[in-house]
Design a protein around this motif. Structure first.
Motif, PDB file in Angstrom:
ATOM      1  N   PHE A  40      -4.547  22.346  77.016  1.00 50.10           N
ATOM      2  CA  PHE A  40      -4.334  23.713  76.543  1.00 50.10           C
ATOM      3  C   PHE A  40      -5.027  24.754  77.429  1.00 50.10           C
ATOM      4  CE2 PHE A  40      -4.178  21.083  72.607  1.00 50.10           C
ATOM      5  CZ  PHE A  40      -2.869  21.341  72.236  1.00 50.10           C
ATOM      6  N   ARG A  41      -5.564  24.332  78.560  1.00 44.99           N
ATOM      7  CA  ARG A  41      -6.407  25.216  79.363  1.00 44.99           C
ATOM      8  C   ARG A  41      -5.723  26.524  79.733  1.00 44.99           C
ATOM      9  NH1 ARG A  41      -7.952  22.030  84.003  1.00 44.99           N
ATOM     10  NH2 ARG A  41      -9.596  21.188  82.651  1.00 44.99           N
TER      11      ARG A  41
ATOM     12  N   GLY B 146      -9.408  36.438  75.086  1.00 42.17           N
ATOM     13  CA  GLY B 146      -9.036  37.842  75.046  1.00 42.17           C
ATOM     14  C   GLY B 146      -7.760  38.125  74.284  1.00 42.17           C
ATOM     15  N   ARG B 147      -6.953  37.096  74.016  1.00 46.92           N
ATOM     16  CA  ARG B 147      -5.686  37.291  73.301  1.00 46.92           C
ATOM     17  C   ARG B 147      -5.884  37.395  71.785  1.00 46.92           C
ATOM     18  NH1 ARG B 147      -1.013  36.218  76.348  1.00 46.92           N
ATOM     19  NH2 ARG B 147      -1.550  36.487  78.549  1.00 46.92           N
ATOM     20  N   GLY B 148      -7.015  36.928  71.301  1.00 42.80           N
ATOM     21  CA  GLY B 148      -7.294  37.010  69.861  1.00 42.80           C
ATOM     22  C   GLY B 148      -6.405  36.138  69.010  1.00 42.80           C
ATOM     23  N   LYS B 149      -5.914  35.039  69.563  1.00 46.04           N
ATOM     24  CA  LYS B 149      -5.030  34.164  68.793  1.00 46.04           C
ATOM     25  C   LYS B 149      -5.729  32.837  68.486  1.00 46.04           C
ATOM     26  CE  LYS B 149      -0.833  36.432  70.475  1.00 46.04           C
ATOM     27  NZ  LYS B 149      -0.589  37.144  69.211  1.00 46.04           N
ATOM     28  N   THR B 150      -5.189  31.701  68.918  1.00 44.27           N
ATOM     29  CA  THR B 150      -5.754  30.402  68.556  1.00 44.27           C
ATOM     30  C   THR B 150      -7.198  30.254  69.015  1.00 44.27           C
ATOM     31  OG1 THR B 150      -3.512  29.515  68.851  1.00 44.27           O
ATOM     32  CG2 THR B 150      -5.288  27.930  68.528  1.00 44.27           C
TER      33      THR B 150
ATOM     34  N   HIS C  20      -3.574  30.398  63.407  1.00 41.54           N
ATOM     35  CA  HIS C  20      -2.577  31.246  62.758  1.00 41.54           C
ATOM     36  C   HIS C  20      -1.229  30.611  63.069  1.00 41.54           C
ATOM     37  CE1 HIS C  20      -0.896  34.625  60.796  1.00 41.54           C
ATOM     38  NE2 HIS C  20      -0.423  35.231  61.879  1.00 41.54           N
ATOM     39  N   ALA C  21      -0.588  30.068  62.045  1.00 35.95           N
ATOM     40  CA  ALA C  21       0.596  29.234  62.257  1.00 35.95           C
ATOM     41  C   ALA C  21       1.663  29.914  63.100  1.00 35.95           C
ATOM     42  CB  ALA C  21       1.171  28.801  60.913  1.00 35.95           C
ATOM     43  N   LYS C  22       1.855  31.219  62.903  1.00 33.20           N
ATOM     44  CA  LYS C  22       2.899  31.939  63.646  1.00 33.20           C
ATOM     45  C   LYS C  22       2.624  31.933  65.140  1.00 33.20           C
ATOM     46  CE  LYS C  22       2.838  36.421  63.415  1.00 33.20           C
ATOM     47  NZ  LYS C  22       2.628  36.789  64.847  1.00 33.20           N
ATOM     48  N   ASP C  23       1.356  31.998  65.523  1.00 37.63           N
ATOM     49  CA  ASP C  23       0.987  32.096  66.932  1.00 37.63           C
ATOM     50  C   ASP C  23       0.687  30.748  67.577  1.00 37.63           C
ATOM     51  OD1 ASP C  23       1.116  34.898  66.754  1.00 37.63           O
ATOM     52  OD2 ASP C  23      -0.954  34.992  66.033  1.00 37.63           O
ATOM     53  N   ASP C  24       0.370  29.739  66.783  1.00 37.60           N
ATOM     54  CA  ASP C  24      -0.077  28.457  67.328  1.00 37.60           C
ATOM     55  C   ASP C  24       1.082  27.639  67.898  1.00 37.60           C
ATOM     56  OD1 ASP C  24      -2.601  29.160  66.510  1.00 37.60           O
ATOM     57  OD2 ASP C  24      -2.532  27.976  64.667  1.00 37.60           O
ATOM     58  N   LEU C  25       0.779  26.849  68.912  1.00 40.08           N
ATOM     59  CA  LEU C  25       1.768  25.947  69.497  1.00 40.08           C
ATOM     60  C   LEU C  25       2.149  24.846  68.508  1.00 40.08           C
ATOM     61  CD1 LEU C  25       0.258  25.351  73.058  1.00 40.08           C
ATOM     62  CD2 LEU C  25       2.244  26.764  72.485  1.00 40.08           C
ATOM     63  N   PRO C  26       3.356  24.272  68.641  1.00 43.04           N
ATOM     64  CA  PRO C  26       3.746  23.168  67.754  1.00 43.04           C
ATOM     65  C   PRO C  26       2.743  22.017  67.756  1.00 43.04           C
ATOM     66  CG  PRO C  26       5.643  23.963  68.973  1.00 43.04           C
ATOM     67  CD  PRO C  26       4.453  24.670  69.540  1.00 43.04           C
TER      68      PRO C  26
ATOM     69  N   GLU D 192      -1.569  19.171  64.381  1.00 39.09           N
ATOM     70  CA  GLU D 192      -2.945  18.732  64.155  1.00 39.09           C
ATOM     71  C   GLU D 192      -3.545  19.409  62.924  1.00 39.09           C
ATOM     72  OE1 GLU D 192      -4.491  16.281  65.747  1.00 39.09           O
ATOM     73  OE2 GLU D 192      -2.584  16.004  66.810  1.00 39.09           O
ATOM     74  N   VAL D 193      -3.255  20.690  62.726  1.00 40.27           N
ATOM     75  CA  VAL D 193      -3.791  21.401  61.565  1.00 40.27           C
ATOM     76  C   VAL D 193      -3.188  20.831  60.280  1.00 40.27           C
ATOM     77  CG1 VAL D 193      -3.947  23.623  60.377  1.00 40.27           C
ATOM     78  CG2 VAL D 193      -4.256  23.508  62.857  1.00 40.27           C
ATOM     79  N   PHE D 194      -1.885  20.624  60.260  1.00 37.91           N
ATOM     80  CA  PHE D 194      -1.246  20.056  59.074  1.00 37.91           C
ATOM     81  C   PHE D 194      -1.816  18.663  58.762  1.00 37.91           C
ATOM     82  CE2 PHE D 194       2.592  22.937  59.716  1.00 37.91           C
ATOM     83  CZ  PHE D 194       2.353  23.664  58.562  1.00 37.91           C
ATOM     84  N   LYS D 195      -2.022  17.851  59.772  1.00 35.37           N
ATOM     85  CA  LYS D 195      -2.591  16.520  59.564  1.00 35.37           C
ATOM     86  C   LYS D 195      -3.982  16.612  58.953  1.00 35.37           C
ATOM     87  CE  LYS D 195      -2.290  13.594  62.967  1.00 35.37           C
ATOM     88  NZ  LYS D 195      -2.278  13.105  64.383  1.00 35.37           N
TER      89      LYS D 195
END
Length: 288
Positions: A81-82, A90-94, A99-105, A110-113
């Motif tokens: 994920f580097r 600086g993007r303020g996301k993951t 945040h499910a909308k912004d996170d990669l599949p 991994e979060v759901f698991k």
């Protein structure tokens, strides 16, 4: 003949015990009109078709929060994920919070698991914004001084969501996700009081539960990130008819109230483990 609402039977265990930890977030913003009074529902760039309020009851908030933070740190340290933009601080996301909308599949998986390993219970109230719009237009047609505001929908949905959630415990700690810059803690607490009053009036049972309300942003409280994920899965079902995420997490769903699915009963439909959500034609609501 109206089908009886079995979900409205007096809940068991009326004697409060222990403490409940609830985390609340919403999907959709409840906006019906733009600044010019034009309808935004169903328009490009407008509001989502459904407004959903979700509540996650967490048995051990500290452990869940720690494990979510540990998972995010492990993923951020993974070379895979580097160079991913959402992992750049600086993007303020993951890099800051899940945040499910912004996170990669790969991240979502991994979060759901992780969530599947925890004893959590998910509750939600679903509103069809077309039905809300029809109600507002009907109210406006009567005349008077009625003016719709998204906070009205938010507060009434909170009251619906918590009506049967407050009486079973000696105390409830409720943490809700902050949106924007305004502090609506007082309004949120008032909605909880309305839920308490409605329960007492319906079942003639007074609710003595002590309630503590705390506002937080998702980056401050990882358990809010967890409820965001369940909300995303539910919203995905409604907006894209993609149910695999909701199906995966259905074991964690306690109750979903589709208020505007009134074909068979005026109170809508309650989905649960014994009645899975397989699709809904949401319409014909008569009030917010």
């Amino acid at each position: 003949m109206t089908t009886p609402n079995t979900n409205a039977l007096p809940p068991s265990g009326l004697s409060p015990t222990n403490t409940a930890f609830y985390f609340v977030d919403e999907s959709g913003d409840g906006v019906l009109f733009n600044a010019k009074g034009q309808v935004m529902v169903g328009q490009p760039g407008g509001a989502m078709g459904h407004f959903i309020m979700g509540l996650l009851q967490v048995e051990d908030p500290t452990t869940l929060a720690v494990e979510l933070e540990q998972l995010r740190a492990e993923l951020a340290a993974d070379p895979y994920f580097r160079d991913v933009p959402s992992f750049q601080p600086g993007r303020g996301k993951t890099a800051v919070a899940f945040h499910a909308k912004d996170d990669l599949p790969e991240v979502r998986r991994e979060v759901f698991k992780l969530l599947l390993r925890h004893p959590v219970k998910f509750y939600a109230v679903v509103r069809d914004m077309q039905a809300v719009l029809a109600y507002v237009r009907e109210r406006n047609a009567r005349g008077g001084n009625y003016r719709y505001h998204p906070n009205e929908l938010y507060d009434n949905t909170v009251a619906r969501l918590f009506k049967n959630r407050l009486h079973q415990y000696e105390s409830c700690h409720v943490c809700y996700a902050v949106r924007g810059s305004s502090d609506r803690t007082r309004a949120f607490a008032s909605a909880l009081e309305l839920a308490r009053e409605r329960f007492a009036r319906q079942w003639d049972k007074q609710v003595a539960t002590a309630i503590q309300v705390t506002p937080a942003r998702s980056a401050q409280q990882a358990c809010l990130q967890a409820v965001d994920y369940l909300l995303w899965a539910l919203q995905r079902h409604y907006t894209r008819q993609e149910s695999r995420f909701l199906d995966m997490m259905w074991g964690k769903v306690s109750l979903i109230h589709a208020v505007d699915e009134t074909d068979k009963a005026p109170y809508g439909v309650y989905y649960s483990k014994t009645k899975p959500l397989t699709g809904a034609a949401l319409r014909n609501e008569v009030g917010i």
